[in-house]
Design a protein around this motif. Structure first.
Motif, mmCIF file in Angstrom:
data_model
loop_
_atom_site.group_PDB
_atom_site.id
_atom_site.type_symbol
_atom_site.label_atom_id
_atom_site.label_comp_id
_atom_site.label_asym_id
_atom_site.label_seq_id
_atom_site.Cartn_x
_atom_site.Cartn_y
_atom_site.Cartn_z
ATOM 1 N N LYS A 27 34.625 50.958 42.269
ATOM 2 C CA LYS A 27 35.434 51.675 41.278
ATOM 3 C C LYS A 27 34.859 53.056 40.981
ATOM 4 C CE LYS A 27 37.712 47.848 39.022
ATOM 5 N NZ LYS A 27 38.028 47.174 37.780
ATOM 6 N N GLU A 28 33.531 53.186 41.021
ATOM 7 C CA GLU A 28 32.896 54.486 40.785
ATOM 8 C C GLU A 28 33.152 55.450 41.945
ATOM 9 O OE1 GLU A 28 28.756 53.612 40.202
ATOM 10 O OE2 GLU A 28 29.076 52.883 38.165
ATOM 11 N N LYS A 29 33.082 54.962 43.168
ATOM 12 C CA LYS A 29 33.228 55.820 44.349
ATOM 13 C C LYS A 29 34.682 56.118 44.705
ATOM 14 C CE LYS A 29 28.919 56.311 45.545
ATOM 15 N NZ LYS A 29 28.255 57.586 45.684
ATOM 16 N N LEU A 30 35.582 55.153 44.421
ATOM 17 C CA LEU A 30 36.999 55.322 44.748
ATOM 18 C C LEU A 30 37.840 55.169 43.492
ATOM 19 C CD1 LEU A 30 37.222 53.279 48.058
ATOM 20 C CD2 LEU A 30 37.121 55.751 47.808
ATOM 21 N N PRO A 31 38.089 56.268 42.783
ATOM 22 C CA PRO A 31 38.827 56.184 41.524
ATOM 23 C C PRO A 31 40.276 55.705 41.668
ATOM 24 C CG PRO A 31 38.325 58.466 42.088
ATOM 25 C CD PRO A 31 37.647 57.606 43.084
ATOM 26 N N GLY A 32 40.825 55.720 42.882
ATOM 27 C CA GLY A 32 42.195 55.250 43.092
ATOM 28 C C GLY A 32 42.302 53.742 43.268
ATOM 29 N N THR A 33 41.194 53.016 43.025
ATOM 30 C CA THR A 33 41.181 51.565 43.219
ATOM 31 C C THR A 33 42.128 50.891 42.245
ATOM 32 O OG1 THR A 33 38.886 51.671 43.951
ATOM 33 C CG2 THR A 33 39.712 49.521 43.285
ATOM 34 N N GLN A 34 43.039 50.090 42.778
ATOM 35 C CA GLN A 34 44.040 49.402 41.979
ATOM 36 C C GLN A 34 43.699 47.939 41.729
ATOM 37 O OE1 GLN A 34 46.837 51.074 40.730
ATOM 38 N NE2 GLN A 34 45.676 52.809 41.452
ATOM 39 N N ASP A 35 43.177 47.247 42.743
ATOM 40 C CA ASP A 35 42.940 45.811 42.621
ATOM 41 C C ASP A 35 41.856 45.395 43.604
ATOM 42 O OD1 ASP A 35 43.358 43.225 41.671
ATOM 43 O OD2 ASP A 35 44.947 42.798 43.116
ATOM 44 N N MET A 36 41.120 44.333 43.247
ATOM 45 C CA MET A 36 40.107 43.760 44.126
ATOM 46 C C MET A 36 40.183 42.246 44.038
ATOM 47 S SD MET A 36 36.745 46.106 43.725
ATOM 48 C CE MET A 36 36.996 47.078 42.261
ATOM 49 N N VAL A 37 40.187 41.602 45.202
ATOM 50 C CA VAL A 37 40.282 40.144 45.268
ATOM 51 C C VAL A 37 39.132 39.623 46.119
ATOM 52 C CG1 VAL A 37 41.701 38.212 46.040
ATOM 53 C CG2 VAL A 37 42.787 40.235 45.064
ATOM 54 N N VAL A 38 38.459 38.590 45.630
ATOM 55 C CA VAL A 38 37.397 37.940 46.388
ATOM 56 C C VAL A 38 38.034 36.836 47.230
ATOM 57 C CG1 VAL A 38 35.287 36.567 46.236
ATOM 58 C CG2 VAL A 38 35.684 38.426 44.593
ATOM 59 N N GLU A 39 37.732 36.841 48.533
ATOM 60 C CA GLU A 39 38.254 35.825 49.447
ATOM 61 C C GLU A 39 37.093 35.067 50.075
ATOM 62 O OE1 GLU A 39 40.798 37.666 52.369
ATOM 63 O OE2 GLU A 39 42.527 37.314 51.091
ATOM 64 N N PRO A 40 36.997 33.759 49.809
ATOM 65 C CA PRO A 40 35.936 32.964 50.440
ATOM 66 C C PRO A 40 36.112 32.925 51.959
ATOM 67 C CG PRO A 40 37.007 31.756 48.658
ATOM 68 C CD PRO A 40 37.821 32.971 48.913
ATOM 69 N N ILE A 41 35.004 33.082 52.685
ATOM 70 C CA ILE A 41 35.015 33.040 54.147
ATOM 71 C C ILE A 41 34.461 31.694 54.618
ATOM 72 C CG2 ILE A 41 34.121 34.096 56.266
ATOM 73 C CD1 ILE A 41 36.001 35.955 54.790
ATOM 74 N N GLU A 63 38.521 58.357 55.303
ATOM 75 C CA GLU A 63 37.507 58.816 54.354
ATOM 76 C C GLU A 63 37.142 57.694 53.384
ATOM 77 O OE1 GLU A 63 37.913 62.263 51.373
ATOM 78 O OE2 GLU A 63 38.256 63.148 53.356
ATOM 79 N N ALA A 64 38.154 57.000 52.866
ATOM 80 C CA ALA A 64 37.924 55.887 51.942
ATOM 81 C C ALA A 64 37.155 54.772 52.639
ATOM 82 C CB ALA A 64 39.256 55.358 51.405
ATOM 83 N N GLU A 65 37.535 54.478 53.864
ATOM 84 C CA GLU A 65 36.857 53.440 54.650
ATOM 85 C C GLU A 65 35.386 53.807 54.863
ATOM 86 O OE1 GLU A 65 37.907 50.968 58.716
ATOM 87 O OE2 GLU A 65 38.614 53.027 58.525
#
Length: 85
Positions: A27-41, A63-65
């Motif tokens: 969130k600090e590095k990418l201010p355009g972040t809308q949502d984050m989901v944790v996915e178990p592997i 650039e974001a990547e």
């Protein structure tokens, strides 16, 4: 030009990486972040799927990547999908 929604899958270096701290860094590095989901592997490892909105300009998704790959504890960051908003 408009904006694009980008979903990026982030793999941590190990199951020991604090995903909550990683979310804060994102969130600090990418201010355009809308949502984050944790996915178990498996075997205790989870990935993060991050949705961000960036300008529809050449190089912004890459650039974001690259920014995400540079964060501590990140093994890889891969664009999963890109769509116009």
């Amino acid at each position: 030009m408009g904006e694009v929604a980008v979903i990026i899958k982030i793999m941590p270096k190990s199951p020991d990486v604090d995903l909550e701290a990683l979310k804060v860094s994102i969130k600090e590095k990418l201010p355009g972040t809308q949502d984050m989901v944790v996915e178990p592997i498996g075997f205790g490892l989870s990935s993060l799927k991050v949705a961000i909105v960036v300008p529809d300009a050449e190089g912004t998704t890459e650039e974001a990547e690259a920014t995400l790959r540079g964060l501590e504890g990140v093994e890889s960051a891969e664009i999963v999908s890109v769509t116009l908003t």
